[in-house]
Design an enzyme around this catalytic site. Structure first.
Site, PDB file in Angstrom:
ATOM      1  CE1 TYR A  14       3.315  12.176  -6.350  1.00 15.41           C
ATOM      2  CE2 TYR A  14       4.623  10.725  -7.735  1.00 15.41           C
ATOM      3  CZ  TYR A  14       3.631  11.235  -7.107  1.00 15.41           C
ATOM      4  OH  TYR A  14       2.144  10.743  -7.789  1.00 15.41           O
ATOM      5  CG  HIS A  19       3.548  11.236   1.211  1.00 15.18           C
ATOM      6  ND1 HIS A  19       3.339  10.775   2.503  1.00 15.18           N
ATOM      7  CD2 HIS A  19       3.029  10.335   0.480  1.00 15.18           C
ATOM      8  CE1 HIS A  19       2.373   9.935   2.513  1.00 15.18           C
ATOM      9  NE2 HIS A  19       2.140   9.527   1.453  1.00 15.18           N
ATOM     10  CE1 TYR A  64       4.915   6.790  -7.920  1.00 16.03           C
ATOM     11  CE2 TYR A  64       5.298   4.549  -8.866  1.00 16.03           C
ATOM     12  CZ  TYR A  64       5.156   6.151  -9.035  1.00 16.03           C
ATOM     13  OH  TYR A  64       5.755   6.479 -10.440  1.00 16.03           O
ATOM     14  CG  ASN A  66      -0.513   4.257  -0.988  1.00 13.66           C
ATOM     15  OD1 ASN A  66      -0.054   4.731  -0.126  1.00 13.66           O
ATOM     16  ND2 ASN A  66      -1.546   4.459  -1.680  1.00 13.66           N
ATOM     17  CG  ASN A 112      -2.108   4.884   3.241  1.00 16.19           C
ATOM     18  OD1 ASN A 112      -2.737   4.362   4.187  1.00 16.19           O
ATOM     19  ND2 ASN A 112      -2.656   5.885   2.499  1.00 16.19           N
TER      20      ASN A 112
END
Length: 192
Positions: A14, A19, A64, A66, A112
């Protein structure tokens, strides 16, 4: 003490994705203050810096995106930080690439990680810095888009946007959210 939480996802796959722009901003703040990150008393990495005699805790949740609220709450509890003293830095699909927007409160706007922090805090009146990643072309999957990496042209804009976001975060720490909003919510994009 102020808390600046940059949102993103752990794992090397990632790294440098759209993001994870929040991680990039807190990484830049740590770099500017010759600091590095360590494991915290919770599921997060942290770095402590000082700006204009104000201690700042930089935070990267390892939960993460969320579940970011779990790490933010853990850090706030451990370091006894009040909600008025936090700034959450996150990506925003509704803001053009190259544009940042500071807010004193508001909804999650579809983000989120921010949504989970609002749920965990049971309030939305904390500062947030939204970093624009909106595509300039139609995309078939927003999930794939936010988890994708910036292309070379976007990266040039993003690097300047990360620097500007770090400046805005330090302005928040030194002068408060209203001052930062007045100076960084100009609507101007970082020049290409």
């Amino acid at each position: 003490m102020k808390l600046v939480a940059g949102l993103g996802n752990p794992e090397a796959r990632y790294e440098n994705t759209r993001h994870n722009i929040g991680f990039e901003v807190v990484d830049e703040l740590a770099r500017l203050h010759q600091s590095s990150f360590s494991s915290g008393k919770g599921n997060f990495l942290y770095s402590k810096i000082i700006h204009r005699n104000e201690p700042i805790l930089l935070l990267k949740p390892m939960t993460y995106m969320n579940l970011s609220g779990n790490a933010v709450i853990a850090a706030m509890t451990f370091y006894k930080i009040e909600y008025q003293d936090i700034l959450v830095v996150c990506d925003d699909l509704n803001i053009a690439l190259g544009t940042i927007r500071m807010r004193a409160k508001g909804s999650a706007g579809g983000q989120n990680g921010l949504k989970h922090i609002i749920q965990c805090l049971k309030r939305d009146d904390f500062a947030r810095l939204r970093v624009g990643i909106a595509p300039d072309h139609p995309v078939s999957s927003y999930s794939s888009f936010v988890l994708g990496k910036f292309n070379a042209e976007e990266r040039k804009i993003t690097d300047r946007m990360v620097s500007l976001s770090a400046e805005a975060a330090l302005d928040f720490v030194a002068h408060g959210v209203e001052h930062a909003m007045n100076h960084y919510n100009t609507g101007k994009k970082t020049q290409q």
